[in-house]
Design a protein around this motif. Sequence first.
Motif, PDB file in Angstrom:
ATOM      1  N   GLU A  89      47.599  61.972  49.499  1.00  0.00           N
ATOM      2  CA  GLU A  89      46.236  61.424  49.635  1.00  0.00           C
ATOM      3  C   GLU A  89      46.188  60.165  50.498  1.00  0.00           C
ATOM      4  OE1 GLU A  89      47.207  61.958  46.023  1.00  0.00           O
ATOM      5  OE2 GLU A  89      46.752  64.015  46.541  1.00  0.00           O
ATOM      6  N   ALA A  90      46.815  60.210  51.654  1.00  0.00           N
ATOM      7  CA  ALA A  90      46.880  59.019  52.515  1.00  0.00           C
ATOM      8  C   ALA A  90      45.556  58.722  53.207  1.00  0.00           C
ATOM      9  CB  ALA A  90      47.978  59.194  53.563  1.00  0.00           C
ATOM     10  N   GLY A  91      44.652  59.715  53.270  1.00  0.00           N
ATOM     11  CA  GLY A  91      43.371  59.493  53.936  1.00  0.00           C
ATOM     12  C   GLY A  91      43.378  60.073  55.335  1.00  0.00           C
ATOM     13  N   ASN A  92      42.685  59.410  56.258  1.00  0.00           N
ATOM     14  CA  ASN A  92      42.603  59.941  57.613  1.00  0.00           C
ATOM     15  C   ASN A  92      42.656  58.819  58.645  1.00  0.00           C
ATOM     16  OD1 ASN A  92      40.103  58.745  57.333  1.00  0.00           O
ATOM     17  ND2 ASN A  92      38.919  60.575  57.807  1.00  0.00           N
ATOM     18  N   GLY A  93      42.563  59.213  59.912  1.00  0.00           N
ATOM     19  CA  GLY A  93      42.522  58.236  60.984  1.00  0.00           C
ATOM     20  C   GLY A  93      43.767  57.365  61.051  1.00  0.00           C
ATOM     21  N   LEU A  94      43.619  56.218  61.669  1.00  0.00           N
ATOM     22  CA  LEU A  94      44.750  55.298  61.828  1.00  0.00           C
ATOM     23  C   LEU A  94      45.243  54.799  60.477  1.00  0.00           C
ATOM     24  CD1 LEU A  94      46.394  54.097  64.135  1.00  0.00           C
ATOM     25  CD2 LEU A  94      44.866  52.122  64.123  1.00  0.00           C
ATOM     26  N   PRO A 104      44.368  65.786  51.413  1.00  0.00           N
ATOM     27  CA  PRO A 104      44.272  66.416  52.729  1.00  0.00           C
ATOM     28  C   PRO A 104      43.523  67.738  52.709  1.00  0.00           C
ATOM     29  CG  PRO A 104      46.461  66.704  51.822  1.00  0.00           C
ATOM     30  CD  PRO A 104      45.734  65.794  50.886  1.00  0.00           C
ATOM     31  N   SER A 105      43.198  68.220  51.523  1.00  0.00           N
ATOM     32  CA  SER A 105      42.507  69.489  51.268  1.00  0.00           C
ATOM     33  C   SER A 105      43.452  70.670  51.440  1.00  0.00           C
ATOM     34  CB  SER A 105      41.265  69.668  52.132  1.00  0.00           C
ATOM     35  OG  SER A 105      41.561  70.158  53.415  1.00  0.00           O
ATOM     36  N   CYS A 106      43.109  71.744  50.767  1.00  0.00           N
ATOM     37  CA  CYS A 106      43.881  72.978  50.830  1.00  0.00           C
ATOM     38  C   CYS A 106      42.957  74.109  50.416  1.00  0.00           C
ATOM     39  CB  CYS A 106      45.114  72.901  49.917  1.00  0.00           C
ATOM     40  SG  CYS A 106      44.704  72.865  48.155  1.00  0.00           S
ATOM     41  N   GLY A 107      43.516  75.264  50.141  1.00  0.00           N
ATOM     42  CA  GLY A 107      42.692  76.396  49.758  1.00  0.00           C
ATOM     43  C   GLY A 107      41.990  76.246  48.430  1.00  0.00           C
ATOM     44  N   ARG A 108      42.366  75.205  47.647  1.00  0.00           N
ATOM     45  CA  ARG A 108      41.685  74.947  46.374  1.00  0.00           C
ATOM     46  C   ARG A 108      40.446  74.094  46.551  1.00  0.00           C
ATOM     47  NH1 ARG A 108      47.279  73.919  44.944  1.00  0.00           N
ATOM     48  NH2 ARG A 108      46.882  71.738  45.394  1.00  0.00           N
ATOM     49  N   THR A 109      40.288  73.458  47.696  1.00  0.00           N
ATOM     50  CA  THR A 109      39.220  72.492  47.903  1.00  0.00           C
ATOM     51  C   THR A 109      37.852  73.152  47.766  1.00  0.00           C
ATOM     52  OG1 THR A 109      40.643  71.208  49.360  1.00  0.00           O
ATOM     53  CG2 THR A 109      38.290  70.767  49.480  1.00  0.00           C
ATOM     54  N   ASN A 117      44.158  67.634  42.065  1.00  0.00           N
ATOM     55  CA  ASN A 117      44.485  66.305  42.577  1.00  0.00           C
ATOM     56  C   ASN A 117      43.695  65.182  41.920  1.00  0.00           C
ATOM     57  OD1 ASN A 117      46.509  67.005  44.377  1.00  0.00           O
ATOM     58  ND2 ASN A 117      45.069  67.511  45.981  1.00  0.00           N
ATOM     59  N   GLY A 118      42.648  65.506  41.222  1.00  0.00           N
ATOM     60  CA  GLY A 118      41.905  64.484  40.506  1.00  0.00           C
ATOM     61  C   GLY A 118      41.764  64.897  39.052  1.00  0.00           C
ATOM     62  N   PRO A 119      41.860  63.955  38.096  1.00  0.00           N
ATOM     63  CA  PRO A 119      41.964  62.524  38.341  1.00  0.00           C
ATOM     64  C   PRO A 119      43.398  61.991  38.459  1.00  0.00           C
ATOM     65  CG  PRO A 119      41.688  62.896  36.011  1.00  0.00           C
ATOM     66  CD  PRO A 119      41.669  64.258  36.664  1.00  0.00           C
ATOM     67  N   GLY A 120      44.391  62.802  38.070  1.00  0.00           N
ATOM     68  CA  GLY A 120      45.751  62.282  37.977  1.00  0.00           C
ATOM     69  C   GLY A 120      46.264  61.662  39.249  1.00  0.00           C
ATOM     70  N   GLU A 121      46.067  62.341  40.406  1.00  0.00           N
ATOM     71  CA  GLU A 121      46.632  61.853  41.662  1.00  0.00           C
ATOM     72  C   GLU A 121      45.884  60.650  42.224  1.00  0.00           C
ATOM     73  OE1 GLU A 121      49.521  62.926  42.701  1.00  0.00           O
ATOM     74  OE2 GLU A 121      49.462  64.157  40.910  1.00  0.00           O
TER      75      GLU A 121
END
Length: 495
Positions: free
Chosen positions: A217-222, A403-408, A439-443
Amino acid sequence: MELTHYARRKSHAVRIGTVMIGGEYPVAVQSMTNTDTNDTEGSVAQIERIDRAGGKIVRLTAQGRKEGENLRNIVAGLRSDGFQTAIVADIHFLPEVAAVAANYVDKVRINPGNYRLDRGELEALIAQCKERGVALRIGVNHGSLAKRVFDEWGDTPEGMVVSAMEFLRICRREDFDQVVVSMKSSNTRVMVAAYRLLVKAMEEEGMTYPIHLGVTEAGNGLEGRIKSAVGIGALLSDGIGDTIRVSLTEAPENEIPTAKLLSEYFTGREGAFEVKYPERYSPYRYRRRSGVQIPLTHDEPHAGFRVLEAVSKNPTAELRAAILSLDEAAEPVMVRRKYDDKELETVAVKAAADLGPLLLDGLADGVWVDAPQFSAEELREVELMILQAARVRFSYTEYIACPSCGRTLYDIEKTLAEIRSKTSHLKNLRIGVMGCIVNGPGEMADADYGYVGAAPGRITLYKGREVIEKNIPQEEALDRLIELIKRNGDWTEER
């Protein structure tokens, strides 16, 4: 770990389809699809894009039997197109789906938090993997430890290691060595500590399993690239890591250039450096070395700071040795490195990997990214992002975004952009944006607020780990999130 020079950790080789990792093989890069695993054509096309970008290992979610079975069609489509991409099935919650997926893929990733060791589920999967030549990843996640582990250890690095070692001991008992292990967290300090503790525990028991690195879950962009580089770079500089993924809330093929840059950047590190006071450092416990409370960027007043500049091809080891050789143990230090690269993103990733580890370990008190080809404003932003990624100074809203996946369950890239547009002016807040309940809420354990996919078109809002509103329509969710932040006194108006 070596304090004075770079030495890659010794691991044994593991085969994932046609890809070899560990041993003397280069650090491999990989990604994960965000298509629906039931969509054969879309999944095949995305895997091929990742492969063309340089990612030769690709993971897909298999959250149910239907998705597990469709992996056969996806693999067949890839092979008929001439692609030998190594395919990995990602399993959550349902161990029986791992048995389905193992019939078709090159590696299966399981989460120990979803397995009962008293049922023989792991032994059965190992037997199946041995029969087909399938590799296994023991993928421990900070936010989803088994209840019995969590109750004793909490969601700590030590608890993560306990979880991993239980499963690795079973693999060894079953004489199965085609195993990779990971210890992922969105908190870089937790992630680095967990991996270092794992390596120590494995060494004590004579284990040489290869290691997969990643910041979840690092996010996006720079910002997302810098956060990944700080965590992954800290471990690569220790010689830890055989394959990596840079998890970004973007098209998965966008992850590969940053992963490749990190992999190649740590090839052939050189130099040996004297350390006068090694006892001042522990890789397993964070402690601030000086009395500086808020680490600085280079353009802030830093009178009384010692500026140490790295000039070798191993800047992290060089600077760490210099700091640990200071006669005054608590003397404030700003670490500096010059970069000639033409792209700001390249400079940011390299600087995060070089300088971030010194902040993660509490050794440095400021960073100086010396790259005069960029504006002072651009460089200050990079330095602030490095400080935040290392969790030593928070200057703006942090987004813990999967980052999303097929579960999103919704368009997470678009939604993250919308949430950013309304909340990025807030200070010292962490907002988790999660595609599904896996991924939520644990991650997003560190998040102040959470926006989590609950069902198609439905969102659940969290305050910390507490559910505040369930299954609200997505079209209302952003406004309700803002209302929640305001109710708790964390909102300020944008200036």
